[in-house]
Design a protein around this motif. Structure first.
Motif, short mmCIF file in Angstrom:
data_model
loop_
_atom_site.label_atom_id
_atom_site.label_comp_id
_atom_site.label_asym_id
_atom_site.label_seq_id
_atom_site.Cartn_x
_atom_site.Cartn_y
_atom_site.Cartn_z
N SER A 146 0.82 -1.20 0.00
CA SER A 146 0.00 0.00 0.00
C SER A 146 0.86 1.26 0.00
O SER A 146 0.50 2.28 -0.59
N ARG A 147 2.04 1.19 0.63
CA ARG A 147 2.95 2.32 0.57
C ARG A 147 3.49 2.50 -0.85
O ARG A 147 3.66 3.62 -1.33
N VAL A 148 3.76 1.38 -1.52
CA VAL A 148 4.17 1.44 -2.92
C VAL A 148 3.05 2.03 -3.77
O VAL A 148 3.28 2.88 -4.64
N ASN A 149 1.82 1.59 -3.49
CA ASN A 149 0.67 2.10 -4.23
C ASN A 149 0.52 3.60 -4.04
O ASN A 149 0.27 4.36 -4.99
N ASP A 150 0.69 4.04 -2.79
CA ASP A 150 0.59 5.46 -2.48
C ASP A 150 1.60 6.26 -3.29
O ASP A 150 1.28 7.27 -3.91
N ARG A 151 2.84 5.79 -3.29
CA ARG A 151 3.89 6.48 -4.04
C ARG A 151 3.63 6.39 -5.55
O ARG A 151 3.77 7.38 -6.29
N LYS A 162 5.57 2.15 -13.27
CA LYS A 162 5.76 3.10 -12.18
C LYS A 162 5.68 2.42 -10.82
O LYS A 162 6.32 2.87 -9.86
N TYR A 163 4.92 1.30 -10.71
CA TYR A 163 4.84 0.61 -9.43
C TYR A 163 6.15 -0.11 -9.10
O TYR A 163 6.53 -0.22 -7.94
N LEU A 165 9.07 1.09 -10.00
CA LEU A 165 9.94 2.18 -9.58
C LEU A 165 9.59 2.64 -8.17
O LEU A 165 10.48 2.94 -7.35
N ALA A 166 8.29 2.70 -7.88
CA ALA A 166 7.86 3.09 -6.54
C ALA A 166 8.32 2.07 -5.50
O ALA A 166 8.70 2.42 -4.38
N MET A 167 8.31 0.78 -5.87
CA MET A 167 8.75 -0.26 -4.95
C MET A 167 10.22 -0.07 -4.59
O MET A 167 10.60 -0.17 -3.41
N LEU A 168 11.04 0.22 -5.56
CA LEU A 168 12.45 0.43 -5.29
C LEU A 168 12.66 1.62 -4.36
O LEU A 168 13.51 1.58 -3.46
N VAL A 265 -0.98 0.07 13.07
CA VAL A 265 -0.81 1.51 13.28
C VAL A 265 -0.10 2.12 12.07
O VAL A 265 0.91 1.60 11.59
N GLY A 266 -0.64 3.23 11.58
CA GLY A 266 0.03 3.97 10.52
C GLY A 266 -0.01 3.33 9.15
O GLY A 266 0.83 3.63 8.31
N VAL A 267 -1.00 2.45 8.91
CA VAL A 267 -1.10 1.78 7.61
C VAL A 267 -2.40 2.17 6.92
O VAL A 267 -3.48 2.09 7.52
N THR A 268 -2.29 2.63 5.69
CA THR A 268 -3.46 2.96 4.87
C THR A 268 -3.74 1.79 3.93
O THR A 268 -2.82 1.28 3.28
N ALA A 269 -4.98 1.37 3.85
CA ALA A 269 -5.36 0.31 2.93
C ALA A 269 -5.76 0.91 1.59
O ALA A 269 -6.33 2.00 1.52
N TYR A 270 -5.44 0.18 0.53
CA TYR A 270 -5.88 0.53 -0.82
C TYR A 270 -6.71 -0.62 -1.36
O TYR A 270 -6.40 -1.79 -1.11
N ALA A 271 -7.76 -0.30 -2.10
CA ALA A 271 -8.56 -1.32 -2.76
C ALA A 271 -8.75 -0.92 -4.22
O ALA A 271 -9.15 0.21 -4.50
N ASP A 272 -8.44 -1.84 -5.13
CA ASP A 272 -8.48 -1.55 -6.56
C ASP A 272 -7.63 -0.33 -6.91
O ASP A 272 -7.96 0.45 -7.80
N GLY A 273 -6.54 -0.15 -6.17
CA GLY A 273 -5.62 0.94 -6.43
C GLY A 273 -6.05 2.28 -5.89
O GLY A 273 -5.36 3.27 -6.07
N GLU A 274 -7.21 2.31 -5.20
CA GLU A 274 -7.72 3.56 -4.66
C GLU A 274 -7.61 3.56 -3.14
O GLU A 274 -7.81 2.51 -2.50
#
Length: 301
Positions: A146-151, A162-163, A165-168, A265-274
């Protein structure tokens, strides 16, 4: 079934492909004898309101044109109704369409498929996930992914890569997450994990098969847990996600459940990339929650 159907369009999907894709999709539907009206909306909320109005007024189908974000928006309008959903996938990731075996970046073919399905009655009932008042069709991500998704969602370059690249970039700040997890209402498990992915569908991030064996009409989620591991191990495991072979790694476990509760704590969930919101949350698999036009791969039934 009424001959009037609704084209639900995101003109910005896939760097503008959404606007161009609407035309051949609409032409294919009109050539098949359907009356087509288009819903755009001034923003996501307005577009969803208009789509829900079309469904309430009895449109014969809602045909979503765009990427996974648009498919997610369309699901909010048709889930739990008898109105079928058509998929014209022209975004960057297109994971919902991939999981269904639908055409990707071929709007004319997708339009013809939807038209043929409307005429023949080839409608497939599939499951959806539900977390709070939000429906999702593919994967709910939490933790490292989800942090990768956020970035990745903030990046304006890189295309379908881009995902990666975001993972790296996220590896530099890599740390395990302390989760509290309950499966099917069972006892709470306290685990240290890199990520927990809840799959109704099999892929996210443009083809990463994080929940490779997930089936969209079996009434169950495939929950993939990547346990606590080093950066080196993660770098070895994550590239395997594109083939689904990561599931055999000792640090990875899979659970097949109808519901899951997650807290961290401090984790945002993403669903379908949103973005879905901060944990905690409970997600439930709702069997047959949406009707999809066209045929797909073999099912679990």
């Amino acid at each position: 079934m009424t001959s009037e159907i609704t084209l639900f369009v995101n003109p910005t999907a896939g760097r503008g492909r959404g606007a161009h894709a609407a035309q051949p999709a609409a032409s294919a539907l009109r050539d098949a004898g359907f009356s087509v009206r288009t819903v755009l909306g001034e923003d996501a909320d307005d577009a969803l309101r208009r789509a829900r109005e079309a469904v309430a007024e009895g449109t014969g189908a809602l045909i979503a044109v765009g990427g996974d974000g648009m498919m997610s928006l369309a699901l909010q309008a048709v889930a739990g109704t008898l109105t079928p959903l058509g998929v014209v996938a022209v975004g960057t990731g297109n994971d919902f369409a991939r999981a269904l075996g639908m055409p990707v970046r071929d709007p004319a073919a997708a339009g013809r498929l939807a038209a043929a399905a409307l005429k023949s009655g080839a409608v497939r009932d599939i499951d959806l996930g539900r977390a709070g008042d939000r429906w999702f069709g593919s994967v709910l991500a939490s933790g490292f992914d989800s942090r990768v998704n956020d970035r990745g969602n903030r990046m304006r370059w890189g295309g379908r890569f881009k995902y990666d690249l975001a993972m790296l970039a996220e590896l530099a700040a890599f740390r395990p997450v302390a989760y509290r997890m309950s499966l099917d209402g069972g006892p709470v498990r306290e685990i240290e994990a890199t990520l927990v992915a809840v799959g109704n569908g099999s892929t996210y991030g443009g083809g990463m098969r994080i929940c490779a064996d997930a089936v969209m009409d079996d009434g169950l989620f495939d929950v993939t847990v990547v346990g606590d591991c080093t950066r080196t191990t993660l770098l070895k495991v994550f590239p395997k996600v594109y083939r689904g072979t990561h599931l055999g790694h000792p640090v990875v476990s899979v659970h097949r459940v109808s519901s899951i509760s997650l807290e961290a704590v401090g984790v945002t969930a993403y669903a379908d990339g949103e973005p879905l919101g901060a944990l905690p949350l409970t997600a439930t698999c709702v069997p047959g929650a949406v009707r999809v036009l066209g045929t797909g791969p073999a099912t679990g039934k």
